[in-house]
Design an enzyme around this catalytic site. Structure first.
Site, PDB file in Angstrom:
ATOM      1  N   ILE A  13       0.865  -1.113  -0.095  1.00 40.99           N
ATOM      2  CA  ILE A  13       0.059  -0.002   0.044  1.00 40.99           C
ATOM      3  C   ILE A  13       0.785   1.291   0.082  1.00 40.99           C
ATOM      4  O   ILE A  13       1.731   1.410   0.991  1.00 40.99           O
ATOM      5  CB  ILE A  13      -0.822  -0.076   1.365  1.00 40.99           C
ATOM      6  CG1 ILE A  13      -1.934  -1.133   1.250  1.00 40.99           C
ATOM      7  CG2 ILE A  13      -1.905   1.195   1.118  1.00 40.99           C
ATOM      8  CD1 ILE A  13      -2.586  -1.367   2.632  1.00 40.99           C
ATOM      9  N   HIS A  14       0.759   2.120  -1.095  1.00 38.30           N
ATOM     10  CA  HIS A  14       1.714   3.322  -1.193  1.00 38.30           C
ATOM     11  C   HIS A  14       0.670   3.979  -2.116  1.00 38.30           C
ATOM     12  O   HIS A  14      -0.373   4.024  -2.495  1.00 38.30           O
ATOM     13  CB  HIS A  14       3.104   2.914  -1.683  1.00 38.30           C
ATOM     14  CG  HIS A  14       2.873   2.341  -3.078  1.00 38.30           C
ATOM     15  ND1 HIS A  14       2.948   2.986  -4.286  1.00 38.30           N
ATOM     16  CD2 HIS A  14       2.835   0.871  -3.453  1.00 38.30           C
ATOM     17  CE1 HIS A  14       2.668   2.138  -5.244  1.00 38.30           C
ATOM     18  NE2 HIS A  14       2.789   0.878  -4.784  1.00 38.30           N
ATOM     19  N   GLY A  15       1.419   5.554  -2.237  1.00 34.31           N
ATOM     20  CA  GLY A  15       0.748   6.521  -3.148  1.00 34.31           C
ATOM     21  C   GLY A  15       0.085   5.776  -4.527  1.00 34.31           C
ATOM     22  O   GLY A  15      -1.037   6.154  -4.847  1.00 34.31           O
ATOM     23  N   VAL A  18      -3.010   3.697  -3.886  1.00 32.96           N
ATOM     24  CA  VAL A  18      -4.061   4.587  -3.294  1.00 32.96           C
ATOM     25  C   VAL A  18      -4.503   5.698  -4.237  1.00 32.96           C
ATOM     26  O   VAL A  18      -5.742   5.699  -4.503  1.00 32.96           O
ATOM     27  CB  VAL A  18      -3.282   5.247  -2.071  1.00 32.96           C
ATOM     28  CG1 VAL A  18      -4.444   6.379  -1.610  1.00 32.96           C
ATOM     29  CG2 VAL A  18      -3.139   4.296  -0.999  1.00 32.96           C
TER      30      VAL A  18
END
Length: 160
Positions: A13-15, A18
């Site tokens: 989960i990272h930018g 997201v």
């Protein structure tokens, strides 16, 4: 559970996940399938801090993730994340349906061959990618939703 996307990305989960994938696909739920992080509360909480408002998320072991997928009759749009080909293969062995998998980012390192700009693999991992492709999993190397798709099976020499 309605699996909208299974993604291999060693950052989990990272930018990019997201902002790019959850928005483009209308993701309502993220499931990280990872045996190591599932038992590391600190790492688990750090990952969950990156989840955008309005999206639920959990980090479970690979076996527990497969059980949840199998038992759920929810129609919630779900993104399943794994960090690499070994975890993807374990999820596949657990029976999680995966007709198509997005391979987004697997970093470079010692003894890792460049398959695409974003995807690198050891010889063992190339073998895993090949086995998955030959088992009918469509492997699409694609960094962002707007990026072109590269057939990873072709790059690892999978037999059709």
């Amino acid at each position: 559970m309605r699996i909208s996307l299974i993604r291999v990305d060693d950052r989990l989960i990272h930018g990019q996940v997201v902002m790019g994938w959850t928005q483009a696909l209308g993701i309502e739920q993220i499931l990280v399938a990872d045996d190591e992080i599932a038992v590391d509360e600190t790492q688990k909480q750090l990952l969950l801090m990156a989840v955008p408002a309005g999206v639920t998320a959990d980090v479970l072991s690979i076996a527990d993730s497969a059980t949840i997928v199998d038992a759920s009759d929810s129609d919630v749009s779900t993104l399943i994340l794994v960090r690499g080909p070994a975890e993807l293969a374990a999820l596949h062995r657990e029976g999680v349906p995966m007709p198509r998998v997005n391979v987004g980012n697997v970093h470079t390192g010692p003894d890792r061959k460049r398959l695409t700009k974003e995807v690198h693999a050891t010889e063992d991992e190339i073998g895993i990618w090949r086995e998955l492709a030959e088992a009918g999993v469509r492997l699409e190397a694609r960094w962002l939703p707007s990026s072109p798709v590269t057939d990873l099976a072709r790059l690892v020499g999978a037999q059709s």
